[in-house]
Enzyme design. Structure first.
Site, PDB file in Angstrom:
ATOM      1  N   ASP A  18      23.948 -13.134 -20.951  1.00 17.85           N
ATOM      2  CA  ASP A  18      24.793 -13.456 -22.104  1.00 17.85           C
ATOM      3  C   ASP A  18      26.224 -13.828 -21.729  1.00 17.85           C
ATOM      4  O   ASP A  18      26.975 -14.293 -22.590  1.00 17.85           O
ATOM      5  CB  ASP A  18      24.876 -12.254 -23.056  1.00 17.85           C
ATOM      6  CG  ASP A  18      25.738 -11.154 -22.477  1.00 17.85           C
ATOM      7  OD1 ASP A  18      25.355 -10.609 -21.418  1.00 17.85           O
ATOM      8  OD2 ASP A  18      26.809 -10.862 -23.036  1.00 17.85           O
TER       9      ASP A  18
ATOM     10  N   GLY B 147      26.838  -7.303 -12.824  1.00 17.73           N
ATOM     11  CA  GLY B 147      28.181  -7.197 -12.277  1.00 17.73           C
ATOM     12  C   GLY B 147      28.775  -5.826 -12.584  1.00 17.73           C
ATOM     13  O   GLY B 147      29.904  -5.533 -12.240  1.00 17.73           O
TER      14      GLY B 147
ATOM     15  N   ASP C 281      20.224  -9.911 -16.645  1.00 22.24           N
ATOM     16  CA  ASP C 281      21.524  -9.245 -16.744  1.00 22.24           C
ATOM     17  C   ASP C 281      21.330  -7.921 -17.499  1.00 22.24           C
ATOM     18  O   ASP C 281      20.390  -7.777 -18.278  1.00 22.24           O
ATOM     19  CB  ASP C 281      22.463 -10.186 -17.519  1.00 22.24           C
ATOM     20  CG  ASP C 281      23.729  -9.503 -17.960  1.00 22.24           C
ATOM     21  OD1 ASP C 281      24.392  -8.897 -17.101  1.00 22.24           O
ATOM     22  OD2 ASP C 281      24.054  -9.567 -19.166  1.00 22.24           O
TER      23      ASP C 281
ATOM     24  N   ASN D 220      29.541 -14.933 -16.291  1.00 23.63           N
ATOM     25  CA  ASN D 220      29.096 -14.772 -14.904  1.00 23.63           C
ATOM     26  C   ASN D 220      27.582 -14.935 -14.760  1.00 23.63           C
ATOM     27  O   ASN D 220      27.045 -14.826 -13.672  1.00 23.63           O
ATOM     28  CB  ASN D 220      29.551 -13.413 -14.333  1.00 23.63           C
ATOM     29  CG  ASN D 220      28.939 -12.241 -15.059  1.00 23.63           C
ATOM     30  OD1 ASN D 220      28.713 -12.296 -16.268  1.00 23.63           O
ATOM     31  ND2 ASN D 220      28.658 -11.174 -14.348  1.00 23.63           N
TER      32      ASN D 220
ATOM     33  N   GLU E 133      28.165  -2.755 -23.415  1.00 15.99           N
ATOM     34  CA  GLU E 133      28.805  -2.979 -22.121  1.00 15.99           C
ATOM     35  C   GLU E 133      29.143  -1.594 -21.573  1.00 15.99           C
ATOM     36  O   GLU E 133      29.964  -0.871 -22.147  1.00 15.99           O
ATOM     37  CB  GLU E 133      30.100  -3.791 -22.288  1.00 15.99           C
ATOM     38  CG  GLU E 133      29.920  -5.194 -22.833  1.00 15.99           C
ATOM     39  CD  GLU E 133      29.443  -6.199 -21.786  1.00 15.99           C
ATOM     40  OE1 GLU E 133      29.734  -6.015 -20.589  1.00 15.99           O
ATOM     41  OE2 GLU E 133      28.773  -7.173 -22.182  1.00 15.99           O
TER      42      GLU E 133
ATOM     43  N   LYS F 198      24.866 -13.561  -8.775  1.00 19.98           N
ATOM     44  CA  LYS F 198      23.564 -13.566  -9.456  1.00 19.98           C
ATOM     45  C   LYS F 198      22.747 -14.808  -9.095  1.00 19.98           C
ATOM     46  O   LYS F 198      21.541 -14.710  -8.891  1.00 19.98           O
ATOM     47  CB  LYS F 198      23.765 -13.459 -10.963  1.00 19.98           C
ATOM     48  CG  LYS F 198      24.342 -12.106 -11.377  1.00 19.98           C
ATOM     49  CD  LYS F 198      24.449 -11.999 -12.887  1.00 19.98           C
ATOM     50  CE  LYS F 198      25.064 -10.661 -13.294  1.00 19.98           C
ATOM     51  NZ  LYS F 198      25.066 -10.484 -14.738  1.00 19.98           N
TER      52      LYS F 198
ATOM     53  N   ASP G  94      24.259  -5.584 -19.059  1.00 21.05           N
ATOM     54  CA  ASP G  94      25.149  -5.293 -20.191  1.00 21.05           C
ATOM     55  C   ASP G  94      25.049  -6.363 -21.272  1.00 21.05           C
ATOM     56  O   ASP G  94      25.161  -7.563 -20.995  1.00 21.05           O
ATOM     57  CB  ASP G  94      26.598  -5.192 -19.701  1.00 21.05           C
ATOM     58  CG  ASP G  94      26.801  -3.988 -18.797  1.00 21.05           C
ATOM     59  OD1 ASP G  94      26.605  -2.862 -19.258  1.00 21.05           O
ATOM     60  OD2 ASP G  94      27.129  -4.200 -17.602  1.00 21.05           O
TER      61      ASP G  94
HETATM   62 MG   LIG Z   1      26.009  -9.236 -19.983  1.00 20.12          MG
END
Ligand SMILES: [Mg+2]
Length: 295
Positions: A242, A175, A85, A245, A94, A219, A87
């Site tokens: 983290d 995302g 991932d 999602n 983010e 994902k 962010d």
């Molecule tokens: Mg994240």
């Protein structure tokens, strides 16, 4: 099943002492200590015990000491596919919150982001709402945010470069938005990146995402697709994230690591890194510090 328990501290704040390690070892009779990095990481084992049992025993023995405790199967720890991932995992921020801050609506958007990543809001709907608020923002402003306000999490490059040097395929999955993932891919050295595309007209964001939207299923689907393309079983895969999602991807991977994660994620995934930086993900795979690729 042979299990190892990996102990990882943050050397900058509180080193892993021999005293702490001995306390942990006493919780696992007959285990051996193997140091991976002095004052920072070691593993205990291998011993015949279920990982969950071993992890609980060592965690209890260490009380609240700031040490990550992760129990894993001893065999097959070096993974061949990494999905990470972006962010708050590879990046310390983010990106959508940074964009909103430039527009002066930072708090409004950050509150939605926080609730989304904790699983309290539907991902696709929350994404659409936040992107709509970005309408009118110039691409040049987005580029400036991407250049100046996206610090990497310590260890990001070392993690990706070391896994690549050992033959792994590495993918940044987000995302968030391709305007960011393309740059972060290049800075960190990932093989590929996948994210949502923001619609642009006349050099400005329209406030829409170009379909198909990468939603909370995307994902895990991406993990399965890449594994199939590389003829790998899920055992050989590693996922890192983290947010809510990320849960499906973390649970589907052979090794799923919740990195400084939101509470809902921490509750759903057995392997958690809260203290270590991203090089902790190398220690979990049994790499010693002297095997790390130079940053
Ligand atoms: Mg994240």
């Amino acid at each position: 099943m042979a299990t190892v328990v990996c102990l990882i501290a943050n050397r900058a704040t509180m080193p892993l002492t021999e005293h702490l390690v001995e306390r942990a070892r006493r919780a696992l009779p007959e285990s051996e200590i193997e140091w991976l990095a002095r004052e920072e990481a070691c593993e205990l084992g291998p011993i015949e015990i279920e990982p969950a049992t071993a992890q609980r025993a060592v965690r209890n023995a260490l009380d609240d000491a700031p040490v990550d405790v992760c129990a894993l199967p001893f065999e097959g720890r070096r993974k061949r596919l990494l999905l990470a991932d972006m962010d708050s995992t590879i990046l310390q921020v983010e990106c959508i919150d940074e964009l909103a801050d430039v527009l002066g609506i930072g708090e409004r958007i950050a509150a939605i982001t926080e609730r989304t990543m904790n699983g309290e809001l539907d991902f696709a709907q929350a994404l659409a709402e936040r992107v709509a608020l970005l309408a009118g923002l110039g691409v040049a402003q987005v580029d400036a945010v991407a250049e100046t306000r996206t610090p990497l999490t310590p260890g990001a490059r070392t993690l990706v470069q070391t896994m690549r040097a050992h033959g792994a395929h590495t993918v940044l999955v987000s995302g968030g938005f391709t305007l960011f993932t393309e740059r972060v891919r290049a800075r960190v050295g990932f093989d590929a990146d996948e994210a949502n595309t923001l619609e642009i007209a006349d050099g400005r964001l329209t406030g829409k995402v170009v379909p198909p939207v990468l939603d909370r299923h995307a994902k895990a689907q991406s993990l399965a697709r890449h594994a199939t393309e590389l003829s790998l079983s899920s055992d050989a895969t590693l996922a890192l994230g983290d947010g809510a999602n990320d849960i499906a991807m973390l649970q589907a991977a052979g090794m799923g690591v919740a990195f400084r994660a939101h509470q809902t994620v921490r509750a759903a995934v057995p392997l958690r890194l809260d203290v270590a930086d991203l090089t902790g993900v190398l220690f979990l795979q049994g790499y010693r510090r002297d095997e790390f690729a130079a940053d």
